[in-house]
Scaffold this active site. Structure first.
Site, mmCIF file in Angstrom:
data_model
loop_
_atom_site.group_PDB
_atom_site.id
_atom_site.type_symbol
_atom_site.label_atom_id
_atom_site.label_comp_id
_atom_site.label_asym_id
_atom_site.label_seq_id
_atom_site.Cartn_x
_atom_site.Cartn_y
_atom_site.Cartn_z
ATOM 1 N N GLY A 240 0.823 -1.202 0.000
ATOM 2 C CA GLY A 240 0.000 0.000 0.000
ATOM 3 C C GLY A 240 0.854 1.247 0.000
ATOM 4 O O GLY A 240 2.039 1.210 -0.332
ATOM 5 N N GLY A 245 1.664 1.920 5.254
ATOM 6 C CA GLY A 245 2.762 1.095 5.739
ATOM 7 C C GLY A 245 3.337 1.568 7.055
ATOM 8 O O GLY A 245 3.702 0.762 7.914
ATOM 9 N N GLU A 262 5.600 -3.406 1.465
ATOM 10 C CA GLU A 262 5.861 -3.013 0.074
ATOM 11 C C GLU A 262 5.063 -1.742 -0.183
ATOM 12 O O GLU A 262 3.857 -1.794 -0.421
ATOM 13 C CB GLU A 262 5.449 -4.134 -0.883
ATOM 14 C CG GLU A 262 6.234 -5.420 -0.717
ATOM 15 C CD GLU A 262 7.690 -5.310 -1.141
ATOM 16 O OE1 GLU A 262 8.067 -4.252 -1.695
ATOM 17 O OE2 GLU A 262 8.445 -6.263 -0.926
#
Length: 510
Positions: A240, A245, A262
């Site tokens: 996202g 994150g 990620e």
């Protein structure tokens, strides 16, 4: 549409599955999914309830106790069969990815191929989960490292790769002996439901327990938040934005869980005077407009030496004028829609802001209307002349905007410009000069997790570890030795002597 029926997508779908059984909650709200391609309703999905979630987690915990005892090559055999099922359903699943998410049909089919490829990779890996044998300082002792499964792996995936990212995690987790609970994006849940329908026959045919691959569909602030705080999930993989994150990493770390993050990218391509433009131009255009600029590896910045700047600018503008924009199900089109009207608003707002900072819009930027564009999600990809320090250039806009940035010095200046952002996912240089390429790849070169020479930033093979540095999160998925993140490491020492010598020569006589 035939692919919906083939994949078991109904007009109304349940939002929780233990792999072989759908849980039948239908009174907790629903998501109504429309295609960004034409604005038409596809289907609705009932959100899972708290009771559904608890049942999924309990079933996954029970399945783990059985699954972890199966030899890893046998787990690999199950993954092999899943890969073959995906081959059987590649066309309809690729069509659903394209229709629900909006990426081109070729990219939709390519995403399913990534799923097949990771299955093949995982099958081979299931016989290579190796540890190291170490030399002990104590006589007649042996030391070695080994890796054990963790338990439940939670996967929160994003809309832009609605199935591939799940498969990267789920198939590697599976051969490592873990079970997976997947929360897909609420914007693209139908592809996740299709995947559960594809796998269930493999699980049933092999008489495997429910709970190895599970699904929970609901709002991020409810279901996703619950997963982040759930101590029963030792590893969370989250794809996202950097904002998402940062929150996810904090929540998981607070309970001493592990996370694979990620997150965003602000990816650049460097063009030196030694660049082969016949290679570079297609790489830039696909990187910038593929998936309508909604890849974490999309090309956001092109850093061009002043000697070739004007030439590159003219060629890129001409190439953009020839882009075919339209329904992603027509393979002749280059660019499909953005995911929704909110994404369109971010696109137009970003262009307004960067022009207010001094950026020059060279082409594109319009929102398309009229026949074929009824969904309101189609835009013309934009090229903007800008400077790297502009606020909007420093920010990742998840849309087809590429910034052209001029430099005048040597390759070190270009690398410094590339690195001067907070993200660190993908990077590329086009040059036929060996020294420039090697400096770019050196430890004083690109600071990104991915660094390419004479190919673009977008599109990664599953054989390599995927992920980035800085505010991209630092996680790694897919190939290489990324499997180790899905396991707990253990160091073992065996004494096969008749004495008990202590390390460091310590004496302790009784």
């Amino acid at each position: 549409m035939n692919f919906l029926q083939t994949l078991g997508i109904n007009s109304h779908n349940y939002g929780a599955s233990t792999g072989q059984q759908w849980l039948h909650t239908d009174n907790n709200g629903q998501f109504d999914i429309a295609s960004p391609a034409d604005g038409k309703a596809i289907a609705s999905v009932y959100q899972c309830s708290e009771d559904d979630y608890e049942q999924v987690i309990a079933t996954a915990q029970a399945a783990f106790k059985t699954w972890r005892k199966m030899p890893a090559p046998n787990r690999g055999e199950i993954v092999r069969q899943i890969g073959n099922k995906l081959r059987d359903y590649k066309q309809p699943l690729g069509e659903l990815v394209a229709y629900e998410m909006g990426k081109s049909l070729q990219e939709g089919l390519g995403e399913v191929q990534e799923m097949i490829d990771i299955c093949d990779f995982a099958v081979g890996l299931s016989r290579q989960l190796n540890g190291a044998t170490l030399h002990s300082e104590r006589p007649l002792h042996r030391m070695y490292d080994q890796y054990h499964p963790l338990g439940i792996v939670g996967v929160i995936s994003a809309f832009n790769f609605p199935v591939a990212v799940w498969s990267w995690n789920a198939m590697i987790a599976a051969i490592c002996g873990n079970v997976t609970v997947w929360k897909p994006s609420e914007k693209t849940p139908l592809t996740a439901i299709a995947c559960q329908n594809i796998l269930k026959d493999v699980l049933a045919e092999n008489e495997l327990p429910e709970g190895i691959f599970s699904l929970v569909i609901g709002e991020g602030q409810v279901v996703g938040e619950g997963m982040l705080h759930d101590k029963r999930i030792p590893l969370m993989s989250v794809t996202g934005s950097t904002r998402v994150g940062r929150h996810a990493g904090t929540c998981v770390a607070a309970r001493f869980g592990k996370s694979i993050l990620e997150l965003g990218g602000n990816n650049a391509i460097i063009l030196t005077p030694q660049a082969d433009l016949k290679l570079a131009i297609p790489g830039i255009v696909f990187g910038a407009v593929g998936t309508a600029g909604q890849r974490c590896t999309s090309t956001r910045r092109v850093i061009i030496h002043e000697d070739i700047y004007q030439q590159v600018k003219e060629v890129l503008v001409k190439a953009y004028q020839g882009l075919r924009i339209g329904t992603p199900l027509d393979e002749n089109n280059h660019v499909g829609p953005l995911i929704d009207k909110q994404a369109v608003a971010m696109f137009t707002e970003a262009l307004e802001k960067v022009q207010a900072e001094g950026g020059k819009l060279l082409c594109g930027g319009e929102v398309l209307t009229g026949e074929g564009y009824e969904s309101g999600c189609y835009v013309k990809p934009a090229i903007v002349e800008a400077e790297n320090h502009f606020e909007m250039v420093q920010h990742e806009t998840f849309a087809p905007i590429v910034y052209l940035i001029k430099y005048s010095g040597d390759v070190h200046e270009a690398i410094a410009i590339q690195n001067d952002v907070v993200q660190g996912l993908s990077s590329a240089i086009f040059t036929d000069n060996l020294r420039e390429a090697e400096n770019f790849l050196s430890h004083w070169g690109s600071d990104c997790g991915i660094a390419n020479v004479n190919i673009g930033t977008s599109g990664a093979e599953i054989g390599g570890a995927f992920g980035g540095e800085k505010e991209t999160g630092g996680g790694r998925e897919s190939g290489s030795d990324a499997w180790k993140a899905y396991m707990r490491r253990q160091t073992n020492t065996i004494n096969y002597s008749t004495e008990l010598p202590l390390a460091q020569g310590i004496k302790f006589d009784l």
